[in-house]
Write an enzyme that holds these catalytic residues in place. Structure first.
Site, PDB file in Angstrom:
ATOM      1  N   SER A   1      -2.100  -0.905  -8.627  1.00 37.85           N
ATOM      2  CA  SER A   1      -2.794  -2.209  -8.329  1.00 37.85           C
ATOM      3  C   SER A   1      -4.110  -2.307  -9.320  1.00 37.85           C
ATOM      4  O   SER A   1      -4.650  -3.424  -9.462  1.00 37.85           O
ATOM      5  CB  SER A   1      -3.113  -2.318  -6.932  1.00 37.85           C
ATOM      6  OG  SER A   1      -4.205  -1.304  -6.762  1.00 37.85           O
TER       7      SER A   1
ATOM      8  N   LYS B   1      -8.474  -5.361   1.022  1.00 39.94           N
ATOM      9  CA  LYS B   1      -9.012  -5.357  -0.310  1.00 39.94           C
ATOM     10  C   LYS B   1     -10.026  -6.807  -0.383  1.00 39.94           C
ATOM     11  O   LYS B   1     -11.024  -6.543  -0.688  1.00 39.94           O
ATOM     12  CB  LYS B   1      -7.987  -5.447  -1.281  1.00 39.94           C
ATOM     13  CG  LYS B   1      -7.139  -4.302  -1.700  1.00 39.94           C
ATOM     14  CD  LYS B   1      -6.192  -4.492  -2.853  1.00 39.94           C
ATOM     15  CE  LYS B   1      -5.338  -3.274  -2.890  1.00 39.94           C
ATOM     16  NZ  LYS B   1      -4.279  -3.556  -4.017  1.00 39.94           N
TER      17      LYS B   1
END
Length: 308
Positions: A204, A247
């Site tokens: 990511s 996140k």
């Protein structure tokens, strides 16, 4: 004040440390109330009570706690008029006195993204989402890539893919002249993930790595209020990643205002509280140019020159 405790002292997935800090504040408040208890001495003009014990205490000059009941006053008026305990307000100075200096600072991103070659990424850990800074610099060398920060194999491969993509698009992105497209000629690149004691892995960070490298080679700063996450392919497509809710919450805790996400992750925003989403600007990205367009102040000035 509870919000300050959460923001400055308890960045975690659960509430264990929050509970401990609130308990510490409660104990400090109890001590403060005990120290500030006020004793009301008997006035000479008051009728003395027929109590030998009370007489002895007064003769010794001791203070006596008692309830004063004015004449012709209702009990409600008495309770409003005579309040012997001072209210305790937990303010910022008391917060630091009890819990110590803040462990986290909402201005961290602004203070750290002060020069080209630094970007703000979002990662997922076993403890929830975290903000991950990525730093890069160049030095004299033989065109090698150096990686530090206790990185796993997947994230090392992401760094290599990011560097390859940037080198292949150097001319389109105006990072090099058409006559000399070798960005690594006579120099090495060093990429570092701070918090070296914490293991890091996963794909990511791909878009963050590319943004960091473009910032480094163009000498343009990335916006400090913007964080990003997403995997990228060798052709520059931005792929979806996991842990979006955590996140987004991490970005919110850090005071980030803009978050760049893979377009295919927009469906995951339904899991994020509406209050958190309302404080953030979500920027979807389908390809790497979309990320660069949003990551730099004023947009990506090289977009019209890039081709997929």
């Amino acid at each position: 004040m509870v919000k300050l405790v959460i923001q400055r002292y308890t960045r975690e997935a659960g509430v264990r440390n929050l509970e401990r800090n609130l308990a510490a504040l409660a104990r400090a408040a109890a001590v403060r109330v005990a120290e500030q208890e006020q004793a009301v001495p008997l006035s000479k003009d008051m009728h003395r009570l027929a109590s030998p014990l009370l007489d002895n205490r007064l003769a010794e000059g001791a203070e006596v706690e008692m309830e004063v009941i004015p004449m012709n006053e209702t009990s409600h008026e008495i309770s409003n008029t005579f309040n012997l305990a001072s209210p305790l307000v937990v303010d910022e100075p008391l917060l630091e006195k009890v819990l110590g200096p803040p462990r986290f600072d909402d201005r961290e991103a602004t203070e750290r993204v002060v020069s080209p070659g630094i970007s703000v990424g979002l990662v997922w850990t076993a403890f929830g989402g975290e903000v991950q800074f990525v730093e890069a610099t160049t030095m004299s060398g033989k065109g090698e890539l150096h990686l530090t920060g206790q990185l796993g194999d997947v994230i090392k491969e992401s760094a290599q893919i990011a560097l390859t993509w940037v080198r292949s698009r150097a001319t389109d992105l105006k990072l090099a002249d058409a006559d000399d497209t070798n960005l690594l000629k006579g120099r090495d690149v060093h990429i570092h993930f701070p918090a070296g004691a914490v293991p890091k892995d996963g794909p990511s960070a791909g878009v963050t790595l590319v943004t960091t490298l473009v910032s480094l080679f163009s000498q343009k700063r990335v916006r400090a209020d913007t964080a990003m996450t997403g995997e990228m392919t060798l052709r520059g497509l931005v792929l979806p990643v996991g842990g979006i809710k955590d996140k987004i919450l991490a970005a919110h805790r850090y005071g980030i205002k803009r978050v760049i996400l893979p377009e295919r992750n927009l469906k995951d925003l339904v899991e994020v509280p509406a209050a958190v989403l309302g404080s953030l600007e979500i920027l979807p990205a389908k390809q790497m140019e979309d990320v660069l367009e949003q990551a730099f102040e004023g947009g990506c000035p090289w977009r019209q020159h890039s081709k997929l």
